[in-house]
Write an enzyme that holds these catalytic residues in place. Structure first.
Site, mmCIF file in Angstrom:
data_model
loop_
_atom_site.group_PDB
_atom_site.id
_atom_site.type_symbol
_atom_site.label_atom_id
_atom_site.label_comp_id
_atom_site.label_asym_id
_atom_site.label_seq_id
_atom_site.Cartn_x
_atom_site.Cartn_y
_atom_site.Cartn_z
ATOM 1 N N ASP A 212 72.353 -0.330 -31.588
ATOM 2 C CA ASP A 212 73.465 -0.903 -30.816
ATOM 3 C C ASP A 212 73.557 -2.422 -30.950
ATOM 4 O O ASP A 212 73.477 -3.154 -29.961
ATOM 5 C CB ASP A 212 73.302 -0.537 -29.335
ATOM 6 C CG ASP A 212 73.100 0.957 -29.128
ATOM 7 O OD1 ASP A 212 73.836 1.737 -29.743
ATOM 8 O OD2 ASP A 212 72.193 1.328 -28.358
ATOM 9 N N GLU B 221 93.028 14.855 -20.135
ATOM 10 C CA GLU B 221 94.407 15.170 -20.482
ATOM 11 C C GLU B 221 94.545 15.842 -21.846
ATOM 12 O O GLU B 221 95.647 16.212 -22.250
ATOM 13 C CB GLU B 221 95.262 13.896 -20.461
ATOM 14 C CG GLU B 221 95.526 13.325 -19.081
ATOM 15 C CD GLU B 221 94.318 12.627 -18.485
ATOM 16 O OE1 GLU B 221 93.577 11.971 -19.245
ATOM 17 O OE2 GLU B 221 94.103 12.776 -17.255
#
Length: 448
Positions: free
Chosen positions: A24, A193
């Site tokens: 990272d 969604e």
């Protein structure tokens, strides 16, 4: 004695850190140095069991200095696990280190902030409690200070959250806001969604990296679920609306099912940092930071950037006539590093046949007469062979390391140069001794 002149310009080698697993990457430029802040995958891990954050820096993009771990879980009284993806930024002479970790208070993930007076710390928890807390997707913070002084903190997986930070960088007014993900903005709507079975262009996953260039805002992130690729969106505003722009690093043979990126300009060039699982023993829970140079397209968009083993070319040289920390290297085999409050970081776990490579070493026109190094050994020591441009290259010096009475009982020892050297070369420190045992520790070196 022959005089050996300049060699070719050095390239970096990916992954750029070999002494431990790093993850990272979050780059930051301060002064003439580029720093990267990373996570640390533990050896033999079967999950993202990570205990600390680490810092490395460079002035030439090929040699990286290990600054150890200036911040760990134990520095946060409210945290107890999962030292995941960080980022550090400077403001008004202070350095603010944003980190996610598991919160004892909520039993979920949270984001904290530590502050220090230098890029390498020491850092101290600025609040004594999380900056934001209370959700499992509160991970992977990215922070940016805009031209008008307003700072923004983004984070999240699989949602995207943000707040406007106050000038103190450790507080904010108002509520945490959530970015509404759409197909136009991120290639797919938010996770709740999405229509089951429908194929979308892409979807945001985690690991945002937020920055600004030529008046445009960029949000670069891991995408596509697992395995992850890197994609990005752009906006005319720091809070959107966002427009999905495409992939930067498509799925590739990196031996890691996650990816996490950071983008920065340094010395007039642009760099893309990411992680792979390409070190020996590497994989999805044993990742390593890598870097690629790139150029923006004329319209400001980012090109497709494939992973390589070569990395970035040198943008500077190293002076061998000054003290050089042994933990400054472009490549290594077999060794690791340790740190204590007295010595700082040093190279350890040295065995017969291990080596360190240092790139772009500029001897100039005056050949050195001596080589010296600070070393320590609780046993019988060994030998450092200093070689030119290859592991079996011309022998510049041979330093016999005796037992010094302990692994941190340091002695500075010198040996005569065995040949004349000028110009820019790669140096190899090849370690020899009895097969099997640890030979010695190595703190710093120089030529005279």
């Amino acid at each position: 004695m022959m005089i050996y002149g300049p060699a070719t310009m050095a390239l970096a080698e990916n992954p750029i850190i070999q002494t431990c697993f790093t993850t990272d990457p979050a780059p930051m430029v301060h002064g003439d140095r580029l720093y990267i802040y990373t996570g640390h995958d533990e050896n033999n891990a079967d999950f993202f069991w990570m205990q600390e954050w680490r810092v490395y820096s460079t002035t030439d993009m090929v040699n990286w200095t290990d600054h150890g771990s200036p911040l760990a879980i134990e520095d946060f009284s409210w945290g107890d696990d999962r030292a995941w993806a960080p980022q550090c930024v400077e403001r008004d002479g202070k350095f603010y280190f944003y980190v996610p970790l598991h919160s004892k208070l909520s039993g979920t993930m949270a984001i904290g902030v530590a502050v220090g007076d230098s890029p390498t710390g020491p850092f101290k928890d600025a609040l004594g409690h999380p900056l934001v807390d209370g959700s499992w997707d509160y991970i992977d913070p990215t922070v940016f200070v805009d031209d008008d002084g307003q700072a923004y903190l983004y984070w999240g997986n699989p949602e995207i959250y943000y707040v406007k930070l106050n000038p103190d960088m450790v507080s904010f007014d108002g509520e945490v806001k959530k970015i509404i993900q759409t197909e136009d903005g991120f290639g797919a709507p938010g996770p709740k969604e999405r229509v089951e079975g429908k194929k979308y262009r892409d979807n945001y996953t985690e690991g945002p990296w937020f920055f600004k260039r030529d008046g445009k805002y960029y949000l670069v992130y891991a995408a596509g679920g697992v395995p992850e690729h890197i994609a990005y969106s752009m906006s005319d505003s720091p809070t959107g609306p966002w427009k999905y722009m495409g992939e930067i690093m498509p799925l590739s043979d990196t031996n890691s099912f996650t990816n996490h990126s950071g983008i920065i300009d340094y010395k007039g060039k642009s760099y893309f940092f990411y992680h792979t699982g390409k070190l020996p023993g590497g994989g999805g829970f044993a990742r390593s930071v890598a870097v690629e140079p790139f150029e923006y397209n004329p319209d400001g968009t980012i090109p497709v950037i494939p992973p390589t083993d070569e990395g970035a070319p040198s943008v500077g040289t190293l002076d061998p006539m000054r003290r050089v920390e042994a933990e400054t290297m472009s490549w290594s085999k077999g060794v690791s590093t340790e740190m204590n409050s007295k010595t700082g970081v040093y190279v350890s776990d040295i065995h017969n046949g291990d080596y360190i490579k240092v790139s772009s070493v500029d001897f100039g026109s005056v050949s050195p007469a001596k080589f010296g190094a600070s070393v320590a050994s609780a046993l019988r020591g060994g030998t450092i062979e200093v070689r030119l441009d290859a592991v079996d290259g011309n022998l510049v010096a041979t330093l016999e390391v005796p037992g010094t009475g302990g692994w941190e009982e340091w002695r500075y020892i010198e040996a005569p140069a065995l040949m004349k050297v000028s110009g820019v070369h790669d140096l190899y420190f090849v370690f020899k001794g009895r097969k099997g045992p640890k030979l010695f520790n190595f703190d710093y070196w120089n030529f005279k």
